[in-house]
Design an enzyme around this catalytic site. Structure first.
Site, PDB file in Angstrom:
ATOM      1  N   GLU A 249       1.033  -3.487  14.844  1.00 12.55           N
ATOM      2  CA  GLU A 249       0.552  -2.768  13.661  1.00 12.55           C
ATOM      3  C   GLU A 249       0.341  -3.791  12.544  1.00 12.55           C
ATOM      4  O   GLU A 249       1.236  -4.577  12.235  1.00 12.55           O
ATOM      5  CB  GLU A 249       1.580  -1.695  13.251  1.00 12.55           C
ATOM      6  CG  GLU A 249       1.116  -0.897  12.052  1.00 12.55           C
ATOM      7  CD  GLU A 249       1.725   0.498  11.963  1.00 12.55           C
ATOM      8  OE1 GLU A 249       2.365   0.949  12.935  1.00 12.55           O
ATOM      9  OE2 GLU A 249       1.548   1.145  10.917  1.00 12.55           O
TER      10      GLU A 249
ATOM     11  N   ASN B  62       7.769   1.698  12.921  1.00 11.84           N
ATOM     12  CA  ASN B  62       7.282   2.974  13.454  1.00 11.84           C
ATOM     13  C   ASN B  62       7.658   2.924  14.935  1.00 11.84           C
ATOM     14  O   ASN B  62       6.868   2.575  15.788  1.00 11.84           O
ATOM     15  CB  ASN B  62       5.770   3.105  13.288  1.00 11.84           C
ATOM     16  CG  ASN B  62       5.389   3.254  11.822  1.00 11.84           C
ATOM     17  OD1 ASN B  62       6.152   3.803  11.028  1.00 11.84           O
ATOM     18  ND2 ASN B  62       4.220   2.764  11.456  1.00 11.84           N
TER      19      ASN B  62
ATOM     20  N   LYS C 232      13.219   3.004   9.641  1.00  8.99           N
ATOM     21  CA  LYS C 232      12.251   3.661   8.768  1.00  8.99           C
ATOM     22  C   LYS C 232      12.430   5.148   9.028  1.00  8.99           C
ATOM     23  O   LYS C 232      12.168   5.621  10.136  1.00  8.99           O
ATOM     24  CB  LYS C 232      10.840   3.211   9.137  1.00  8.99           C
ATOM     25  CG  LYS C 232       9.721   3.968   8.405  1.00  8.99           C
ATOM     26  CD  LYS C 232       8.351   3.387   8.739  1.00  8.99           C
ATOM     27  CE  LYS C 232       7.238   4.129   8.048  1.00  8.99           C
ATOM     28  NZ  LYS C 232       5.906   3.541   8.303  1.00  8.99           N
TER      29      LYS C 232
ATOM     30  N   GLU D  95       6.295   8.312   5.850  1.00  4.17           N
ATOM     31  CA  GLU D  95       4.990   8.324   6.517  1.00  4.17           C
ATOM     32  C   GLU D  95       5.062   9.031   7.870  1.00  4.17           C
ATOM     33  O   GLU D  95       4.551   8.537   8.882  1.00  4.17           O
ATOM     34  CB  GLU D  95       4.464   6.891   6.691  1.00  4.17           C
ATOM     35  CG  GLU D  95       4.203   6.209   5.369  1.00  4.17           C
ATOM     36  CD  GLU D  95       3.509   4.860   5.487  1.00  4.17           C
ATOM     37  OE1 GLU D  95       3.690   4.177   6.495  1.00  4.17           O
ATOM     38  OE2 GLU D  95       2.767   4.510   4.535  1.00  4.17           O
TER      39      GLU D  95
ATOM     40  N   ASP E 182       3.103  -0.833  -1.992  1.00  7.20           N
ATOM     41  CA  ASP E 182       2.958  -1.267  -0.598  1.00  7.20           C
ATOM     42  C   ASP E 182       2.235  -2.608  -0.484  1.00  7.20           C
ATOM     43  O   ASP E 182       1.054  -2.641  -0.159  1.00  7.20           O
ATOM     44  CB  ASP E 182       2.182  -0.191   0.186  1.00  7.20           C
ATOM     45  CG  ASP E 182       2.181  -0.465   1.681  1.00  7.20           C
ATOM     46  OD1 ASP E 182       2.960  -1.320   2.127  1.00  7.20           O
ATOM     47  OD2 ASP E 182       1.396   0.182   2.393  1.00  7.20           O
TER      48      ASP E 182
ATOM     49  N   GLU F  74      11.902  -7.022   1.275  1.00  4.52           N
ATOM     50  CA  GLU F  74      10.983  -7.112   2.416  1.00  4.52           C
ATOM     51  C   GLU F  74       9.639  -7.613   1.894  1.00  4.52           C
ATOM     52  O   GLU F  74       9.016  -6.962   1.055  1.00  4.52           O
ATOM     53  CB  GLU F  74      10.830  -5.730   3.064  1.00  4.52           C
ATOM     54  CG  GLU F  74       9.854  -5.701   4.230  1.00  4.52           C
ATOM     55  CD  GLU F  74       9.760  -4.307   4.887  1.00  4.52           C
ATOM     56  OE1 GLU F  74      10.795  -3.652   5.111  1.00  4.52           O
ATOM     57  OE2 GLU F  74       8.617  -3.881   5.163  1.00  4.52           O
TER      58      GLU F  74
ATOM     59  N   GLU G 239      -2.035  -7.725   5.500  1.00  6.66           N
ATOM     60  CA  GLU G 239      -2.605  -6.377   5.565  1.00  6.66           C
ATOM     61  C   GLU G 239      -3.586  -6.111   4.422  1.00  6.66           C
ATOM     62  O   GLU G 239      -4.648  -5.548   4.643  1.00  6.66           O
ATOM     63  CB  GLU G 239      -1.465  -5.347   5.543  1.00  6.66           C
ATOM     64  CG  GLU G 239      -1.965  -3.915   5.504  1.00  6.66           C
ATOM     65  CD  GLU G 239      -0.846  -2.877   5.518  1.00  6.66           C
ATOM     66  OE1 GLU G 239       0.338  -3.243   5.625  1.00  6.66           O
ATOM     67  OE2 GLU G 239      -1.181  -1.685   5.428  1.00  6.66           O
TER      68      GLU G 239
ATOM     69  N   TRP H 266      -3.313   9.059  -0.706  1.00  6.28           N
ATOM     70  CA  TRP H 266      -4.038   8.239   0.268  1.00  6.28           C
ATOM     71  C   TRP H 266      -5.524   8.205  -0.082  1.00  6.28           C
ATOM     72  O   TRP H 266      -6.380   8.068   0.797  1.00  6.28           O
ATOM     73  CB  TRP H 266      -3.806   8.766   1.706  1.00  6.28           C
ATOM     74  CG  TRP H 266      -2.438   8.432   2.235  1.00  6.28           C
ATOM     75  CD1 TRP H 266      -1.512   7.629   1.639  1.00  6.28           C
ATOM     76  CD2 TRP H 266      -1.840   8.878   3.455  1.00  6.28           C
ATOM     77  NE1 TRP H 266      -0.371   7.559   2.410  1.00  6.28           N
ATOM     78  CE2 TRP H 266      -0.541   8.309   3.537  1.00  6.28           C
ATOM     79  CE3 TRP H 266      -2.253   9.709   4.505  1.00  6.28           C
ATOM     80  CZ2 TRP H 266       0.336   8.543   4.599  1.00  6.28           C
ATOM     81  CZ3 TRP H 266      -1.372   9.935   5.576  1.00  6.28           C
ATOM     82  CH2 TRP H 266      -0.102   9.356   5.613  1.00  6.28           C
TER      83      TRP H 266
HETATM   84  C1  GCV Z   1       4.655  -0.027   9.739  1.00  6.70           C
HETATM   85  C2  GCV Z   1       2.139   0.581   5.168  1.00  6.70           C
HETATM   86  C3  GCV Z   1       1.363   0.118   6.359  1.00  6.70           C
HETATM   87  C4  GCV Z   1       1.901   0.726   7.648  1.00  6.70           C
HETATM   88  C5  GCV Z   1       3.389   0.360   7.741  1.00  6.70           C
HETATM   89  C6  GCV Z   1       4.096   0.901   6.511  1.00  6.70           C
HETATM   90  C7  GCV Z   1       5.571   0.554   6.501  1.00  6.70           C
HETATM   91  O1  GCV Z   1       1.909   1.927   4.920  1.00  6.70           O
HETATM   92  O2  GCV Z   1       0.019   0.433   6.188  1.00  6.70           O
HETATM   93  O3  GCV Z   1       1.174   0.212   8.714  1.00  6.70           O
HETATM   94  O4  GCV Z   1       3.951   0.880   8.915  1.00  6.70           O
HETATM   95  O5  GCV Z   1       3.517   0.348   5.371  1.00  6.70           O
HETATM   96  O6  GCV Z   1       5.897  -0.455   5.901  1.00  6.70           O
HETATM   97  O7  GCV Z   1       6.357   1.269   7.080  1.00  6.70           O
END
Ligand code: GCV
Length: 703
Positions: A172, A215, A292, A296, A370, A392, A398, A547
């Protein structure tokens, strides 16, 4: 035609004759090629005629063999490893022992008398390994080692990479190929790359890795997968790296056959205790869990009316008999049309400050939203004083142009670490919060979302290796400067030619600001849904308001930006009064954060003397132009770097330039009808229309 063929052959013959080979980037910053400087080579060889190591610790052995390989490469001399120095001098002695000046992973490098041996000592074998890599780093940078006297302790205890790698081999937000972990071939087949991964991390002092995506799937907790994870742990262990797992909170239901995953249910607690026992049987030095939850769409304790603290403490209880920890993420936000996502983590976690078990550390993203190209520090750092917090960072790019755009991230990490929360008065930096010194915590951690993948050069963009390197170096010592780290990396990885080192370091140092300028200047942000690559400021439809793009930039006929003062969402109230005062007033709010906190009129004069609109245009245009500058800088270092690597980076910079103009045009064309202002001279109106740009974005999003 004939001549072209001959030319090609001649080139190949010359290449072989001069022993020049293409640098595919695989060796990272651990090249250890024979030093060109003969005097240095000889001086190093004189101080390293043998290596003494006693004891059977696998990590100590690694320290000795790494040192041996590095020394042989750099000096061209073979260096024996022996068990006892006897009367011999002129060697390197590796030793573990009590030292009041060292913490567990710390090391000391010292020499007694001019003719003595160079001693690398640590309180633990890990410390000696880090000392060995530090010595090799010094030599790669041509620094003197003859009279070295150095004590170095890590400021943070748990220094981790987080991999968002999935069981099917995808990553991811990964842009450097597939996952490094070959799950289907494990545990039987051990890719030699696992060891190379471990040594790269150990060379920086990274001591842990979370191998699967936050995730998560429950699959990683099945015995079949735990055996695979155990095989990875075995490959990493000689490099002092512990393995951690992201867990799927409802696993007791999905793989445990229970009817609930309620953290207060005794059967659920027993399931986690049993599962943890099973893990430690397979992986005795298992590091712990990363979670997590209720974020989300990921399930969590709130699904059972329980709190984050209930969930985290249940896992801490399961880990109680072992040396493992729980890292519970604070990245949570709900689809609230009237709320402000910025405030979500603080709202959800503050009520539980002080209620977490002592094995729990709350892992907070550097900013409140984010991983944006620039965010103010998360208000949690200045608020949760009774809970150890870790930071973190995201190393993978990204929101930073994937593996195409050059963005050196050390300045992003440093900006957060050096930010002053004022929680205990001036000087209460985020760094002091997370290293435990401000609130006197022995638990301290830092995590970086990895940018590694199966690409031969590990990180896709060859220069993105610098971001992995910088994260590791700052995790060890957050007081290092971004510039010093960049210089170290360039000298070890690309070239030692002084002018080229200076030029590339300069490019790296400016790259983040250049990116911000064409991408999200003055505190704009863009965490809207989708692939997070293409510009889409017009995006206004999604399953939830937070979003969409318009939720964040709030462009209207009056101005631009999110009002987070008391007149708006009042997110500023989550910061200490000193911060609130400075950021709450548009006149004193630093320009880089302006639109994070204020809805600023288009014609408002800023401290630069320009109106908001003119300032935005200036940044969009100069940002895109500055990519050209980076291209010119890179062109000048051509003779000093590997030709294949040179061409690779040059190509990526070319694409970056094209895309920077794309970003510039998208913002300018989209915002202009709101601002109703001309594009200021000397900048020229984009040649394409907003519709052209949108079409381009649609093409990129086609499935
Ligand atoms: C791993 C953002 C990213 C997701 C990520 C999330 C997180 O939303 O786009 O891909 O998921 O952060 O840090 O949990």
């Amino acid at each position: 035609m004939k001549y072209i063929q001959w030319g090609k052959w001649l080139f190949l013959i010359l290449l072989t004759a001069t022993n020049v080979r293409a640098d595919d980037g695989y060796r990272l910053w651990l090249k250890y090629d024979l030093l060109k400087d003969v005097a240095k080579r000889q001086a190093y060889a004189r101080s390293a005629q043998f290596i003494v190591v006693s004891g059977n610790s696998p990590v100590l052995k690694t320290a000795a063999t790494e040192l041996q390989a590095g020394l042989q490469g750099l000096t061209g001399k073979s260096v024996p490893i022996i068990a006892n120095a006897g009367n011999r001098t002129g060697g390197i002695v590796l030793t573990v022992g009590a030292d009041a000046n060292l913490v567990d992973d710390g090391y000391r490098i010292s020499k007694k008398g001019a003719a003595g041996n160079l001693i690398i000592s640590g309180k633990t074998a890990n410390g000696v390994l880090y000392g060995a890599f530090a010595l090799l780093r010094k030599m790669q940078m041509l620094e003197p080692i003859e009279t070295l006297s150095l004590t170095s302790n890590p400021r943070i205890r748990y220094r981790l990479l987080n991999h968002w790698d999935n069981a099917n081999g995808t990553i991811e937000r990964g842009y450097a190929g597939e996952s490094l972990w070959k799950w289907y071939a494990l545990p039987e087949t051990i890719d030699p790359r696992y060891q190379d991964y471990a040594r790269a991390n150990a060379s920086l002092g990274i001591n842990g890795t979370v191998v699967n995506n936050v995730n998560a799937t429950a699959r990683f907790l099945t015995n079949e997968y735990l055996e695979k994870v155990a095989a990875l742990a075995k490959a990493f262990r000689p490099y002092g790296i512990r393995v951690y797992l992201s867990i799927y909170f409802p696993a007791p239901k999905t793989i445990g056959g229970l009817s609930t995953a309620d953290p207060l249910d005794p059967q659920v607690r027993k399931w986690w205790a049993d599962k943890t026992k099973e893990i430690y049987k397979l992986i005795p030095d298992f590091g712990g869990f990363l979670v997590k939850a209720n974020s989300e769409g990921e399930p969590g304790p709130q699904d059972y009316g329980r709190s984050h603290a209930d969930g985290a403490n249940m896992l801490a209880e399961a880990l109680a008999p072992y040396d493992g920890i729980v890292m519970w993420r604070a990245f949570v936000y709900k689809a609230d049309p009237n709320g402000d996502r910025f405030k979500a983590a603080h709202e959800e976690f503050m009520p539980y400050d002080g209620k977490f078990d002592k094995k729990v550390i709350v892992q907070v993203k550097n900013g409140p939203i984010d991983f944006q190209p620039r965010e103010p520090f998360s208000p949690l750092f200045g608020a949760m004083t009774k809970t150890p917090l870790s930071v973190e960072f995201q190393i993978t790019q990204e929101y930073l142009g994937f593996a195409t755009h050059l963005v050196y991230e050390a300045p992003i990490f440093k900006e957060c670490l050096e930010a002053d929360t004022y929680v205990k008065g001036k000087g209460s930096t985020v760094a002091k919060v997370i290293d435990g010194s401000l609130h006197q915590y022995s638990m301290s951690a830092i995590a970086g979302v990895a940018n590694t993948g199966s690409d031969r050069n590990w990180t896709g963009h060859p220069l993105a290796q610098a971001n992995w390197y910088a994260f590791g170096r700052l995790a060890w010592d957050h007081t290092l400067t971004s510039e010093a780290i960049a210089g170290e990396w360039v000298k070890q990885t690309l070239t030692k030619e002084p002018q080229a080192v200076e030029r590339i370091t300069d490019m790296l140092m400016r790259s983040r600001e250049i990116y911000v300028n064409y991408n999200t200047p003055l505190g704009l942000s863009r965490p809207w849904t989708g692939v997070h690559f293409a510009p889409e400021p017009w995006q206004n439809k999604s399953s939830r308001p937070d979003w969409t793009a318009i939720y964040y930039h709030r462009a209207d006929s009056v101005g631009l930006g999110f009002d987070r003062t008391a007149k708006g969402s009042n997110a500023l109230a989550q910061y200490a009064p000193e911060v609130r005062k400075m950021w709450g007033n548009p006149a004193t709010c630093p320009l880089p954060y302006l639109l994070w906190f204020h809805h600023v009129p288009w014609t408002q004069k800023l401290s630069t003397g320009r109106t908001l609109w003119d300032e935005l245009c200036t940044r969009f245009y100069t940002g895109a132009d500055s990519v050209k500058w980076m291209q010119q800088q890179w062109a000048q270092v051509k003779p000093a770097v590997d030709p294949v690597l040179f061409a690779d980076v040059a190509g990526r910079l070319e694409t970056q330039h094209k895309e920077a103009i794309w970003w510039r045009d998208a913002w300018v064309l989209y915002l202009q009808p709101f601002a109703r202002q001309p594009i200021p001279a000397p900048f020229k109106k984009p040649e394409r229309s907003l519709e052209d740009v949108k079409r381009l974005v649609d093409i990129y999003q086609l499935r």
